[in-house]
Design a protein around this motif. Structure first.
Motif, PDB file in Angstrom:
ATOM      1  N   GLY A   1      31.412   5.187  52.159  1.00  0.00           N
ATOM      2  CA  GLY A   1      31.553   3.831  51.337  1.00  0.00           C
ATOM      3  C   GLY A   1      30.268   3.160  51.577  1.00  0.00           C
ATOM      4  N   VAL A   2      29.984   2.811  52.824  1.00  0.00           N
ATOM      5  CA  VAL A   2      29.004   1.909  53.344  1.00  0.00           C
ATOM      6  C   VAL A   2      28.075   2.270  54.268  1.00  0.00           C
TER       7      VAL A   2
ATOM      8  N   ASN B   1      29.058  -7.674  47.564  1.00  0.00           N
ATOM      9  CA  ASN B   1      28.039  -7.845  48.607  1.00  0.00           C
ATOM     10  C   ASN B   1      28.174  -6.829  49.706  1.00  0.00           C
ATOM     11  N   ILE B   2      29.261  -6.542  50.114  1.00  0.00           N
ATOM     12  CA  ILE B   2      29.470  -6.029  51.193  1.00  0.00           C
ATOM     13  C   ILE B   2      30.138  -4.556  51.247  1.00  0.00           C
ATOM     14  N   LEU B   3      31.013  -4.414  50.258  1.00  0.00           N
ATOM     15  CA  LEU B   3      31.986  -3.222  50.391  1.00  0.00           C
ATOM     16  C   LEU B   3      31.638  -1.886  49.180  1.00  0.00           C
ATOM     17  N   ASN B   4      30.335  -2.162  48.538  1.00  0.00           N
ATOM     18  CA  ASN B   4      29.960  -1.351  47.418  1.00  0.00           C
ATOM     19  C   ASN B   4      30.724  -1.002  46.477  1.00  0.00           C
ATOM     20  N   VAL B   5      31.869  -2.158  46.209  1.00  0.00           N
ATOM     21  CA  VAL B   5      33.002  -1.920  45.237  1.00  0.00           C
ATOM     22  C   VAL B   5      32.492  -2.615  43.881  1.00  0.00           C
TER      23      VAL B   5
ATOM     24  N   PHE C   1      40.331  -3.944  43.194  1.00  0.00           N
ATOM     25  CA  PHE C   1      39.218  -2.832  43.637  1.00  0.00           C
ATOM     26  C   PHE C   1      39.213  -1.640  42.701  1.00  0.00           C
TER      27      PHE C   1
ATOM     28  N   LEU D   1      24.962   1.079  56.798  1.00  0.00           N
ATOM     29  CA  LEU D   1      24.126  -0.079  57.211  1.00  0.00           C
ATOM     30  C   LEU D   1      23.107   0.314  58.273  1.00  0.00           C
TER      31      LEU D   1
ATOM     32  N   ASP E   1      36.286  -0.211  39.825  1.00  0.00           N
ATOM     33  CA  ASP E   1      35.533   1.032  39.782  1.00  0.00           C
ATOM     34  C   ASP E   1      36.022   2.208  38.696  1.00  0.00           C
TER      35      ASP E   1
ATOM     36  N   LEU F   1      22.084 -10.811  51.209  1.00  0.00           N
ATOM     37  CA  LEU F   1      20.961 -11.708  51.680  1.00  0.00           C
ATOM     38  C   LEU F   1      20.164 -12.139  50.975  1.00  0.00           C
TER      39      LEU F   1
ATOM     40  N   TYR G   1      35.862 -13.010  44.657  1.00  0.00           N
ATOM     41  CA  TYR G   1      35.857 -12.103  46.052  1.00  0.00           C
ATOM     42  C   TYR G   1      34.323 -11.420  45.892  1.00  0.00           C
TER      43      TYR G   1
ATOM     44  N   ALA H   1      27.627  -6.322  59.592  1.00  0.00           N
ATOM     45  CA  ALA H   1      26.633  -6.977  58.579  1.00  0.00           C
ATOM     46  C   ALA H   1      26.245  -8.369  59.118  1.00  0.00           C
TER      47      ALA H   1
ATOM     48  N   PHE I   1      26.404  -3.215  43.642  1.00  0.00           N
ATOM     49  CA  PHE I   1      26.047  -3.654  44.951  1.00  0.00           C
ATOM     50  C   PHE I   1      25.039  -4.714  44.627  1.00  0.00           C
TER      51      PHE I   1
ATOM     52  N   GLY J   1      22.353  -3.755  60.358  1.00  0.00           N
ATOM     53  CA  GLY J   1      23.069  -4.735  59.735  1.00  0.00           C
ATOM     54  C   GLY J   1      22.655  -4.975  58.175  1.00  0.00           C
ATOM     55  N   ARG J   2      21.908  -3.998  57.790  1.00  0.00           N
ATOM     56  CA  ARG J   2      21.476  -4.114  56.350  1.00  0.00           C
ATOM     57  C   ARG J   2      22.046  -3.119  55.662  1.00  0.00           C
ATOM     58  N   HIS J   3      22.460  -3.008  54.467  1.00  0.00           N
ATOM     59  CA  HIS J   3      22.704  -2.129  53.405  1.00  0.00           C
ATOM     60  C   HIS J   3      21.586  -1.262  53.170  1.00  0.00           C
TER      61      HIS J   3
ATOM     62  N   LEU K   1      34.825   3.840  52.294  1.00  0.00           N
ATOM     63  CA  LEU K   1      34.960   3.032  51.242  1.00  0.00           C
ATOM     64  C   LEU K   1      36.281   2.202  51.819  1.00  0.00           C
ATOM     65  N   VAL K   2      36.172   0.748  52.297  1.00  0.00           N
ATOM     66  CA  VAL K   2      37.418   0.157  52.862  1.00  0.00           C
ATOM     67  C   VAL K   2      37.330  -1.189  52.095  1.00  0.00           C
ATOM     68  N   GLY K   3      38.299  -1.886  52.190  1.00  0.00           N
ATOM     69  CA  GLY K   3      38.365  -3.147  51.579  1.00  0.00           C
ATOM     70  C   GLY K   3      39.368  -3.990  52.159  1.00  0.00           C
TER      71      GLY K   3
END
Lengths: 74, 576
Positions: free
Chosen positions: A44-45, B450-454, B491, A47, B495, B461, B445, B254, B457, A50-52, A70-72
C-alpha cells in the motif's frame, strides 16, 4: 550497506517488526519487498526515511524503509 | 409519507408536519444544514431559545444498503459559533427512517429550570418532565430506559457535561449492543442541555419497511456496492482487523503524528498504543476485533476492548482518541486511554476535543504530560462533577488555552485540531482551515491521498495540489454525509469505479428519481455554500479560515517543516 526495514499490520505475520539488513549498494525498494516475499500488489505505502517512495527508488547506506499494506482509518 | 416532527420547548408542545417540497430530496447533513440555515438566526446565541437542534437520518438510512445507518445532528455550535453537522451510528437513524421521521426539529427553551424527556412514536412526540435521571451518566440512562421500556428502545442522551452546557459536550446514541456512539464534535450536547432535554426515547412499534420505488434496481445496485466495500483492502480487510487505530504507526513513520501538544511529529512509545498492539491485546483478552456501530455495517471498524481480567472497558475505541491521549498527551498505556474513553462516553464529552484539551492542559501545567491516571481523575472528579475547573476543561482546548495563557493551542474556529499535523500533512491543513465546521478531519479527509495512497497520491510535504484535493473531498463528503453512509465508504469510492455509481443508483431506485454524478457533486457544493453562507451571516470572514500562528513559526520534527500557505492560497478554496 546497512538498511533498516520496518514492517506493519499483516506484513508482520510470519516475518518481523524491525530488522537490519546488509544489502548490496544498488538495492531498490522493490527488491526489498521481493526479498521478503511481499507481492507488489499487496504493497500500500512505501516510506523511505518517512517520505513516500517509488518502488524503483534505490536505497542508500543507513536508510530506513517502512512497508505497509493498503490501510486506512480516520 | 415522511413527516417532520417539531418540538417547541418554550410552550412544551409538539406537531407533526408535512415535508416542505424543497426539503423532500434532502437527508442527513443536507437536510440539517438546510433547516438550520433557513430557520436559525445566524447571530443567535447557540445556547439560547433561538437556536434549533435538528436530527435527520440519511437518504438511504433504514434501507438494506450496507453502511447506511448514520444520523446527522445539526445546530449552531456553542464551541465554534458556526453551523454544525455531526453524524453518528447507533440504532436511531434506522428507527427514524422506518418511522417516516424525515427530521426532528427541537426549538425554543423552557422558561423554568426543569429537565424534560421526549418520547417518539410513529404518531408523534410526548414531552414529559424528568427528574430521576438528572445528574446520571449515559450508561446509567440507557440501562434505566431499557428497564423501563425494553431492549429495542432507541435512546439519544446527554451526560453531566451536556446538562451543564459545556462546549465539549456530545450527544450519545445507543448502539445495537446498548453501548454508545456519539454525535461528538461541536458541543451538540450543550445545545440539547440548553433545550433542557436529558434524553429522547424512540419506540418504533408500528413502523413499516421503507418503500423502495424500484426494488429490483435497488437490489442490483446494493449488491455491487457491498461487493466494492468488501473488495477494497482498507474497508474489507484493514479496518475490520486493526480498526482506525492502524493509523498510529503510519502517521508516526510519516512524521505527521502530533506529539506532546503538537510539538513533535513522532511519538517514541508509538508501538505501545498502535493498532497492531491493540489488536493483539484484544485477542489475548477475549475481546472483539470486529464490531459495527449500526446494524448493516459490513466494514466493522469498531471493536470491544477488555481489561486484563477480560472485563469490558470500551468499544468504538478510535484512532483519534488513542492518538489524542496517547501521543499528544504522551500517555503510554492503552489501558489508561481505554478507561478514559469509557468515562468520556459516560459523562458525555467529545473524545477528540477533550483529548486535544488535555494536551493544552498539560502544557499549562494543570497535570504533567504522560499522566494517564491524572486524566482519569480530572474526567471523573472535575468535569463529571461539574466543578469550576471541570467547566474550564469541559469548555475545550480553546477554553483552557485562554484561561491559562497558553500560546500553543491547536484549534481552528475554536475547535480542537485532530490527529494529523498540518505542517507535515499539508492537505489536511487546508481542510482544517476552510471547513465550515472548524477543525474537522472528516470534512475532507486528505489523509487518504496524502498518506494512504487512496485516490492517487499528492505529496503531503508539498503545497501543490492540496487546495484542489481538499475542495474535491469536502464537496464529495458533504454529499456522502447526506446519504446516511459511513464516511469509510469513501475509500472504495475513490479507488473502485463501480462504487459511486452504485451508490447513486441506490438513491435513484429508493426515490424513483434520476440523479447523475454531476447532480450529486452539485448537492455537495450547495451544502458547503449553504453552510458557508450561515457562517458569513454569523460574522465569520475569510480571516477565520486560518491555522493558529505557531504552525507558521514552529517547525515540526522530523521533517522540520512549517505551515507555509499564504492567505490568498487558502482563500482559493472557495473558488467554485
Amino acid at each position: 550497506m546497512k538498511i533498516l526495514v520496518k514492517l506493519f499490520a499483516n506484513f508482520r505475520q510470519g516475518r518481523f517488526k524491525v530488522q537490519e539488513f546488509e544489502l548490496s549498494v544498488t538495492t531498490t525498494c522493490a527488491e526489498v519487498a521481493a526479498m521478503l516475499k511481499i507481492a507488489e500488489a499487496e504493497l500500500g505505502v512505501v516510506l523511505v526515511n518517512g517520505r513516500h517512495a517509488q518502488l524503483a527508488q534505490p536505497l542508500r547506506e543507513g536508510d530506513t524503509i517502512s512497508l505497509f499494506p493498503l490501510v486506512g482509518g480516520g | 409519507m415522511d413527516k417532520i416532527f417539531r418540538v417547541n420547548m418554550t410552550d412544551l408542545t409538539s406537531s407533526v408536519e408535512e415535508v416542505p417540497a424543497n426539503w423532500a430530496g434532502l437527508g442527513g447533513r443536507a437536510l440539517t444544514s438546510t433547516i438550520v440555515a433557513e430557520e436559525v438566526v445566524p447571530t443567535c446565541h447557540p445556547l439560547g431559545p433561538n437556536n434549533k437542534l435538528v436530527f435527520a437520518p440519511g437518504l438511504l438510512s433504514g434501507t438494506p444498503a450496507a453502511n447506511s445507518g448514520r444520523m446527522s445532528c445539526g445546530a449552531k455550535s456553542p464551541l465554534t459559533g458556526t453551523i454544525k453537522e455531526s453524524n453518528a451510528g447507533g440504532t436511531s437513524a434506522q428507527q427514524f427512517a422506518k418511522m417516516g421521521i424525515k427530521a426532528l426539529i427541537i426549538e425554543g427553551q423552557p422558561k423554568n429550570d426543569k429537565f424534560y424527556s421526549l418520547h417518539l412514536t410513529v404518531d408523534g412526540v410526548k414531552i414529559a418532565e424528568e427528574s430521576e435521571l438528572i445528574g446520571k451518566g449515559n450508561f446509567a440512562v440507557i440501562e434505566a430506559l431499557e428497564a423501563k421500556h425494553d431492549k429495542k428502545i432507541g435512546v439519544i442522551t446527554i451526560g453531566q457535561a451536556g446538562e451543564a452546557k459545556m462546549a465539549a459536550a456530545n450527544i450519545s446514541v445507543k448502539d445495537p449492543d446498548s453501548k454508545i456512539r456519539s454525535h461528538g464534535r461541536g458541543g451538540m450536547g450543550a445545545v440539547m442541555g440548553s433545550k433542557k432535554i436529558k434524553y429522547i426515547t424512540i419506540d418504533s412499534t408500528g413502523a413499516g419497511a421503507i418503500t423502495i420505488a424500484d426494488p429490483e434496481k435497488f437490489k442490483v445496485a446494493a449488491r455491487t456496492f457491498a461487493k466494492a466495500l468488501l473488495d477494497h483492502p482498507v474497508a474489507g480487510e484493514g479496518l475490520p482487523t486493526y480498526g482506525t487505530n492502524v493509523l498510529v504507526n503510519i502517521l508516526n513513520e510519516a512524521g505527521g503524528l502530533p506529539t506532546r501538544n503538537f510539538t513533535y511529529g513522532q511519538f517514541k512509545a508509538h508501538d505501545n498504543i498502535s493498532g497492531e498492539t491493540m489488536h493483539d491485546t484484544i485477542v489475548e483478552r477475549g475481546g472483539k476485533t470486529k464490531h459495527g456501530c449500526h446494524a448493516g455495517c459490513i466494514i466493522q471498524c469498531s471493536q470491544v476492548y477488555n481489561d486484563k481480567d477480560g472485563k469490558y472497558v470500551t468499544s468504538g475505541f478510535e484512532y483519534e482518541t488513542i492518538w489524542g491521549l496517547g501521543a499528544n498527551c504522551c500517555i503510554e498505556t492503552l489501558d489508561d486511554i481505554a478507561e478514559a474513553d469509557n468515562i468520556m462516553d459516560d459523562i458525555g464529552v467529545d473524545s477528540i476535543e477533550t483529548a486535544v484539551m488535555f494536551g493544552v492542559a498539560m502544557e499549562a501545567g494543570i497535570l504533567p504530560f504522560g499522566d494517564g491516571k491524572g486524566v482519569i481523575r480530572l474526567l471523573k472528579e472535575e468535569i463529571g462533577k461539574v466543578t469550576p475547573l471541570g467547566r474550564i476543561l469541559g469548555g475545550g482546548a480553546g477554553s483552557v488555552g485562554k484561561t491559562y495563557g497558553v500560546t500553543r493551542v491547536p484549534v481552528v474556529k475554536n475547535q480542537g485540531i485532530p490527529a494529523y499535523d498540518p505542517r507535515s500533512v499539508k492537505g489536511i491543513g487546508i481542510t482544517y482551515a476552510t471547513s465550515t465546521m472548524g477543525a474537522d478531519h472528516t470534512a475532507g479527509y486528505t489523509i487518504a491521498t496524502n498518506i494512504l495512497n487512496v485516490g492517487g497520491f499528492v505529496d503531503p510535504l508539498q503545497k501543490e495540489g492540496q487546495v484542489e484535493l481538499s475542495r474535491n473531498l469536502q464537496i464529495a463528503t458533504a454529499a456522502v454525509d447526506s446519504t446516511g453512509m459511513c464516511i469509510f465508504i469513501a475509500f472504495p469510492a475513490l479507488d473502485i469505479p463501480e462504487c459511486l455509481p452504485a451508490l447513486i443508483d441506490m438513491i435513484n431506485a429508493r426515490f424513483g428519481i434520476e440523479l447523475t454524478g454531476d447532480d450529486v457533486t452539485d448537492l455537495g457544493k450547495n451544502i458547503l455554500k449553504t453552510e458557508r453562507g450561515f457562517n458569513l451571516a454569523a460574522g465569520f470572514t475569510n480571516k477565520d479560515d486560518r491555522l493558529p500562528e505557531f504552525f507558521n513559526v514552529d517547525p515540526v520534527p522530523p521533517h522540520n517543516v512549517v505551515w507555509d500557505f499564504t492567505d490568498e492560497e487558502i482563500d482559493e478554496f472557495w473558488n467554485f
